[in-house]
Design a protein around this motif. Structure first.
Motif, PDB file in Angstrom:
ATOM      1  N   THR A  19       0.844  -1.262   0.049  1.00  0.00           N
ATOM      2  CA  THR A  19      -0.110   0.168  -0.103  1.00  0.00           C
ATOM      3  C   THR A  19       0.972   1.297  -0.023  1.00  0.00           C
ATOM      4  N   GLY A  38      -9.881  -4.414   2.509  1.00  0.00           N
ATOM      5  CA  GLY A  38      -8.163  -4.597   2.420  1.00  0.00           C
ATOM      6  C   GLY A  38      -7.390  -3.354   2.329  1.00  0.00           C
ATOM      7  N   GLN A  92      -4.749   3.507   4.619  1.00  0.00           N
ATOM      8  CA  GLN A  92      -6.032   3.783   3.985  1.00  0.00           C
ATOM      9  C   GLN A  92      -7.247   4.368   5.173  1.00  0.00           C
ATOM     10  N   ASP A 124     -10.561  -7.157   6.177  1.00  0.00           N
ATOM     11  CA  ASP A 124      -9.216  -8.042   5.396  1.00  0.00           C
ATOM     12  C   ASP A 124      -9.156  -9.590   5.736  1.00  0.00           C
ATOM     13  N   ASN A 126     -13.685 -12.239   4.113  1.00  0.00           N
ATOM     14  CA  ASN A 126     -13.084 -12.522   2.645  1.00  0.00           C
ATOM     15  C   ASN A 126     -14.072 -12.053   1.729  1.00  0.00           C
ATOM     16  N   THR A 185      -9.546  -0.555  -3.089  1.00  0.00           N
ATOM     17  CA  THR A 185      -8.501  -0.113  -3.989  1.00  0.00           C
ATOM     18  C   THR A 185      -7.368  -1.072  -4.319  1.00  0.00           C
ATOM     19  N   ASN A 186      -7.243  -1.597  -5.418  1.00  0.00           N
ATOM     20  CA  ASN A 186      -5.961  -2.812  -5.591  1.00  0.00           C
ATOM     21  C   ASN A 186      -6.224  -4.001  -5.090  1.00  0.00           C
ATOM     22  N   TYR A 195      -8.673 -10.941  -8.513  1.00  0.00           N
ATOM     23  CA  TYR A 195      -9.538 -11.813  -8.714  1.00  0.00           C
ATOM     24  C   TYR A 195     -10.130 -11.850 -10.059  1.00  0.00           C
TER      25      TYR A 195
END
Ligand code: SAM
Length: 485
Positions: free
Chosen positions: A219, A252, A275, A300, A390, A410-411, A416
């Motif tokens: 990050t 995340g 973040q 997360d 998840n 983000t990111n 996936y």
């Protein structure tokens, strides 16, 4: 990843979920706000975590019939539940590979265990010829053998042991480092070729580029800038209004161990997450949320992220210090520089930054790093509640009043495939209020035929213009549909 410019995004339909307003900022209001945050955190703990139920998965399975994994062909509720459990494990297992990727990034860019110059990917052959690579490997091997209180090395020491490698055996450790370096190099080549061949359906579409990569925790400040610019845009367009946001989730947030990009790959300060605090800060700066009236959930799959946040909350009277280095040689646009200068001023106070090591100082060739640090207020840290979830497979079963006004991821979805992205979009939708928004820098396929609870309402194209090269990062706004009877 930055992409080229888009055209104008369509205007969304307003209708963002109801939020509270406080008229007088007196003591009673402050107490009320604090009580709200505590209450919001409590309701979240009380909310059940569940796998996406078969009834919600079925429309997605029906339309994706030709692209489903074998275990989901002709699925019923039992098959679905078994697959979801198995897939959850498979996804979480990808974290280890991400950690090994970080080990390679540390080998190339780390400065906490060596005096050797950092190695850019492009100059790896040169570094190999001059012996710099060899010296870095030797220094890292020595560091891993005796990590002292270097938390990154302590972590990697444990990782090696869990893989059956004794960090005290230099030969095996060095071999393991080289093997992983080669693997990462190969993977970069494959990704570059894939990116060159990809035919994205839209600008926001990153074609699941990392779908078979280890899940990393990387990050930096850049996605937080993109999100602030997007929120600014949403306010300007009237999609978000003053004081409208109270319940927020970051999916995340990551943990800055050392980034895969050399320009943000630092290990001279303690590991940190950015973040959640950056988002809280932006919401207050833009007047979209009231200070002290935000409850922020952190979802997360990484126990490292969750534990990190839990430890930060446990030190509840000291706050949380974030370090913000900026490489002066990097051509950042003025908006990004001014974002960097203000980051944290709504949620904390500036403190003396950690001094970067000599290698970053101008005498060593570069222009050096400009640094800032901010101590985030304890109440803000406590408003950020981490939870293992998840997003591809799970959701919180929240009462309507407890659902989120805003979610940010983000990111993350770039890791996936399209099927998993659709599942994630539906899980996010289940936790949003009607009209609530999910902001992300990936294109997530909606369930076709109007059966999705979410739709792409628009895109903000964030500019990273520099030196005449047009660089952009689009951020999509997915909106939870408002069902009218
Ligand atoms: C590459 S980092 C991105 C961090 C941050 N959002 C940013 O943009 O800088 C990906 C983060 O998403 C988390 N993550 C990956 N897959 C996830 C999933 N299925 N559910 C929840 N978190 C996930 C990782 O553990 C990590 O913290």
């Amino acid at each position: 990843m930055l992409s080229k410019t888009t055209g104008k995004p369509p205007r969304p339909t307003p209708g963002f979920g109801g939020l509270r307003r406080f008229r007088t900022p007196g003591i009673s209001a402050v107490l009320l706000l604090a009580a709200f945050v505590v209450f919001a955190a409590f309701t979240l703990i009380a909310a059940g975590r569940e796998f996406l139920p078969y009834s919600s998965a079925k429309p997605i399975l029906d339309v994706q019939r030709d692209h489903l994994p074998a275990a989901l062909q002709n699925a019923d509720a039992t098959k679905w539940a078994a697959w979801a459990r198995q897939e959850d494990e498979t996804i979480r297992a990808r974290l280890e590979q991400g950690d090994l990727d970080s080990m390679v990034n540390l080998l190339l860019y780390g400065t906490s265990f060596t005096q050797q110059p950092r190695i850019r990917m492009e100059s790896l052959t040169e570094a190999s010829k001059t012996g710099v690579l060899r010296s870095r490997v030797d220094d890292l091997v020595a560091g891993l053998r005796s990590p002292g209180d270097n938390e990154r090395l302590v972590f990697l020491n444990g990782l090696l042991r869990s893989k059956g490698i004794d960090p005290g055996a230099p030969g095996a450790t060095g071999e393991f480092l080289y093997k992983n370096l080669l693997r990462v190099l190969e993977e970069r080549k494959t990704l570059a070729a894939r990116a060159a061949e990809a035919k994205p359906a839209s600008l926001l579409d990153r074609a699941s580029l990392f779908a078979d990569r280890g899940v990393s925790l990387d990050t930096s400040i850049l996605p937080d800038f993109s999100i602030e610019q997007t929120l600014r845009d949403l306010k300007k367009r009237g999609v978000l209004r003053e004081g409208q946001v109270a319940r927020v989730a970051v999916i995340g947030p990551g943990l800055d161990f050392i980034d895969k990009n050399e320009e943000s790959g630092y290990d001279y300060y303690p590991q940190q997450t950015l973040q959640p605090f950056a988002l809280y800060d932006s919401l207050v700066r833009l007047g979209l949320a009231k200070n002290n009236a935000v409850s922020l959930s952190i979802f997360d799959i990484s126990s490292r992220v969750i534990d990190h946040m839990q430890r930060a909350r446990a030190r509840n009277n000291t706050g949380y210090v974030i370090q913000l280095p900026r490489d002066i040689a990097r051509p950042w646009p003025p908006e990004l520089i001014s974002y960097w200068r203000s980051l944290g001023d709504q949620v904390g106070t500036a403190v003396a930054p950690i001094r970067p090591p000599k290698i970053f100082r101008p005498l060593n060739g570069g222009q050096g790093l400009e640094t800032r640090a901010v101590r985030i207020r304890p109440d803000v840290v406590l408003a950020c509640e981490p939870m293992d979830l998840n997003i591809v497979l799970e959701r919180l079963n929240l009462a309507a009043a407890d659902r989120f006004d805003l979610m940010v991821g983000t990111n993350i979805f770039v890791y996936y495939n399209a099927f998993e992205q659709t599942l994630a979009l539906e899980n996010a939708g289940a936790m949003l209020k009607p009209g609530g928004l999910l902001l992300t820098n990936d294109r997530l396929a909606e369930v076709p035929g109007g059966r999705s609870s979410m739709r792409l309402a628009g895109t903000t194209d964030v500019r990273y213009d520099d030196h005449g090269v047009s660089a952009h990062e689009p951020v999509g706004w997915y909106q939870k549909l408002v069902i009218r009877n």
